[in-house]
Design a protein around this motif. Structure first.
Motif, PDB file in Angstrom:
ATOM      1  N   PHE A  48      48.956  23.763  81.839  1.00  0.00           N
ATOM      2  CA  PHE A  48      48.542  23.324  83.170  1.00  0.00           C
ATOM      3  C   PHE A  48      47.025  23.299  83.280  1.00  0.00           C
ATOM      4  N   GLU A  49      46.355  24.310  82.758  1.00  0.00           N
ATOM      5  CA  GLU A  49      44.893  24.336  82.816  1.00  0.00           C
ATOM      6  C   GLU A  49      44.299  23.087  82.160  1.00  0.00           C
ATOM      7  N   ILE A  50      44.879  22.690  81.039  1.00  0.00           N
ATOM      8  CA  ILE A  50      44.379  21.513  80.323  1.00  0.00           C
ATOM      9  C   ILE A  50      44.717  20.243  81.096  1.00  0.00           C
ATOM     10  N   LEU A  51      45.995  20.063  81.443  1.00  0.00           N
ATOM     11  CA  LEU A  51      46.430  18.820  82.079  1.00  0.00           C
ATOM     12  C   LEU A  51      45.842  18.632  83.476  1.00  0.00           C
ATOM     13  N   SER A  52      45.555  19.730  84.177  1.00  0.00           N
ATOM     14  CA  SER A  52      45.002  19.641  85.532  1.00  0.00           C
ATOM     15  C   SER A  52      43.507  19.376  85.533  1.00  0.00           C
ATOM     16  N   GLY A  53      42.852  19.515  84.386  1.00  0.00           N
ATOM     17  CA  GLY A  53      41.402  19.360  84.318  1.00  0.00           C
ATOM     18  C   GLY A  53      40.650  20.635  84.634  1.00  0.00           C
ATOM     19  N   MET A  69      40.624  19.538  74.009  1.00  0.00           N
ATOM     20  CA  MET A  69      41.738  19.838  74.909  1.00  0.00           C
ATOM     21  C   MET A  69      43.050  19.272  74.371  1.00  0.00           C
ATOM     22  N   ARG A  70      43.022  18.098  73.767  1.00  0.00           N
ATOM     23  CA  ARG A  70      44.237  17.530  73.165  1.00  0.00           C
ATOM     24  C   ARG A  70      44.764  18.474  72.083  1.00  0.00           C
ATOM     25  N   ARG A  71      43.860  19.017  71.277  1.00  0.00           N
ATOM     26  CA  ARG A  71      44.273  19.915  70.188  1.00  0.00           C
ATOM     27  C   ARG A  71      44.765  21.273  70.706  1.00  0.00           C
ATOM     28  N   LYS A  72      44.386  21.646  71.921  1.00  0.00           N
ATOM     29  CA  LYS A  72      44.782  22.957  72.467  1.00  0.00           C
ATOM     30  C   LYS A  72      46.025  22.884  73.361  1.00  0.00           C
ATOM     31  N   ASP A 109      49.784  23.273  90.818  1.00  0.00           N
ATOM     32  CA  ASP A 109      48.853  22.908  91.882  1.00  0.00           C
ATOM     33  C   ASP A 109      49.057  23.864  93.049  1.00  0.00           C
ATOM     34  N   GLY A 110      47.963  24.242  93.684  1.00  0.00           N
ATOM     35  CA  GLY A 110      48.027  25.118  94.840  1.00  0.00           C
ATOM     36  C   GLY A 110      47.833  26.588  94.518  1.00  0.00           C
ATOM     37  N   LYS A 131      38.947  14.650  85.185  1.00  0.00           N
ATOM     38  CA  LYS A 131      39.445  15.175  83.908  1.00  0.00           C
ATOM     39  C   LYS A 131      40.970  15.131  83.871  1.00  0.00           C
ATOM     40  N   ARG A 132      41.609  15.431  84.996  1.00  0.00           N
ATOM     41  CA  ARG A 132      43.068  15.358  85.073  1.00  0.00           C
ATOM     42  C   ARG A 132      43.540  13.953  84.706  1.00  0.00           C
ATOM     43  N   LYS A 133      42.900  12.946  85.273  1.00  0.00           N
ATOM     44  CA  LYS A 133      43.277  11.556  84.978  1.00  0.00           C
ATOM     45  C   LYS A 133      43.047  11.220  83.511  1.00  0.00           C
ATOM     46  N   GLU A 134      41.907  11.660  82.971  1.00  0.00           N
ATOM     47  CA  GLU A 134      41.586  11.385  81.568  1.00  0.00           C
ATOM     48  C   GLU A 134      42.591  12.039  80.612  1.00  0.00           C
ATOM     49  N   ARG A 135      43.135  13.176  81.007  1.00  0.00           N
ATOM     50  CA  ARG A 135      44.043  13.924  80.133  1.00  0.00           C
ATOM     51  C   ARG A 135      45.513  13.634  80.400  1.00  0.00           C
ATOM     52  N   SER A 136      45.808  12.731  81.306  1.00  0.00           N
ATOM     53  CA  SER A 136      47.202  12.485  81.687  1.00  0.00           C
ATOM     54  C   SER A 136      48.071  12.058  80.506  1.00  0.00           C
ATOM     55  N   ASN A 137      47.486  11.393  79.529  1.00  0.00           N
ATOM     56  CA  ASN A 137      48.294  10.979  78.378  1.00  0.00           C
ATOM     57  C   ASN A 137      48.647  12.146  77.460  1.00  0.00           C
TER      58      ASN A 137
END
Length: 163
Positions: A48-53, A69-72, A109-110, A131-137
Motif C-alpha cells: 500500500f505504501e508503494i502503490l499509494s505514493g 518502488m517496482r522492485r520493492k 486510504d484514510g 506518484k500513485r498514478k505513476e505506480r498504478s501499473n
C-alpha cells in the motif's frame, strides 16, 4: 544491499537542518517467508505504501525512484524510529531521547492523517497523488501481504524489546 535486503536511513526533511530519525530494514517476500513466526510480527507490508505514493526515495530521479518502488513491491520493512522529531505538527523532541519505537505501515486510504502526508509532501517537494498514478501499473505485481489487517485498530507501535 541487494534485491532481497536493503537498509535505509529515515530523515525528517530535505534541508540542511534535517535530522536522521530512524532506520528501516527491507526484505523481499522470499526472505520474509523464511523468518520465524515470532519475528514476522515486527515487519510491516509495503504494497500500500508503494502503490499509494506514500513511500518515497528522496533525492532520486523520478525514473530511478519508480524502478526502485517496482522492485520493492511485495517487500516488508522493519522500521525503528529513534528520534521523535515531529508529532503530527507538534514540536518533537530536541534530542533523540527515550526508547526507540517500532513503526508500522498504513495499509488503506484514510489511515494516514491527511495533514501529516501533506506536510511531508510539502517538505520533500513531492506529490503523493501523482506518484500513485505513476505506480498504478504495479498493482498487477502486488500480492496480498501479511499484516495489512492490523491497522483496523490503532497502529501497533511498540517500544524496543529489552536487551
Amino acid at each position: 544491499k541487494n534485491e532481497d535486503f536493503a537498509q535505509c536511513v529515515l530523515i525528517d526533511g530535505n534541508s540542511t537542518d534535517a535530522r536522521l530519525n530512524g532506520v528501516e530494514y527491507i526484505v523481499s517476500e522470499r526472505i520474509f517467508a523464511t523468518l520465524p513466526e515470532d519475528e514476522k510480527k515486527f515487519w510491516h507490508p509495503h504494497n500500500f505504501e508503494i502503490l499509494s505514493g506514500q513511500l518515497i526515495g528522496p533525492g532520486l530521479p523520478d525514473i530511478a525512484e519508480k524502478e526502485l518502488m517496482r522492485r520493492k513491491v511485495n517487500s516488508y520493512g522493519k522500521t525503528w524510529h529513534l528520534w521523535m522529531t515531529d508529532s503530527h505538527g507538534k514540536a518533537g523532541d530536541a534530542l533523540p531521547i527515550g526508547e526507540p519505537h517500532l513503526a508500522w505501515s498504513f495499509n488503506r486510504d484514510g489511515e494516514a492523517d491527511p495533514g501529516m502526508l501533506q506536510g511531508r509532501d510539502r517538505r520533500f517537494g513531492v506529490d503523493s497523488n501523482a506518484k500513485r498514478k505513476e505506480r498504478s501499473n504495479f498493482s498487477n505485481l502486488a500480492r496480498t501481504q501479511r499484516g495489512t489487517e492490523l491497522l483496523a485498530a490503532p497502529a501497533p507501535l511498540q517500544p524496543a524489546p529489552p536487551q
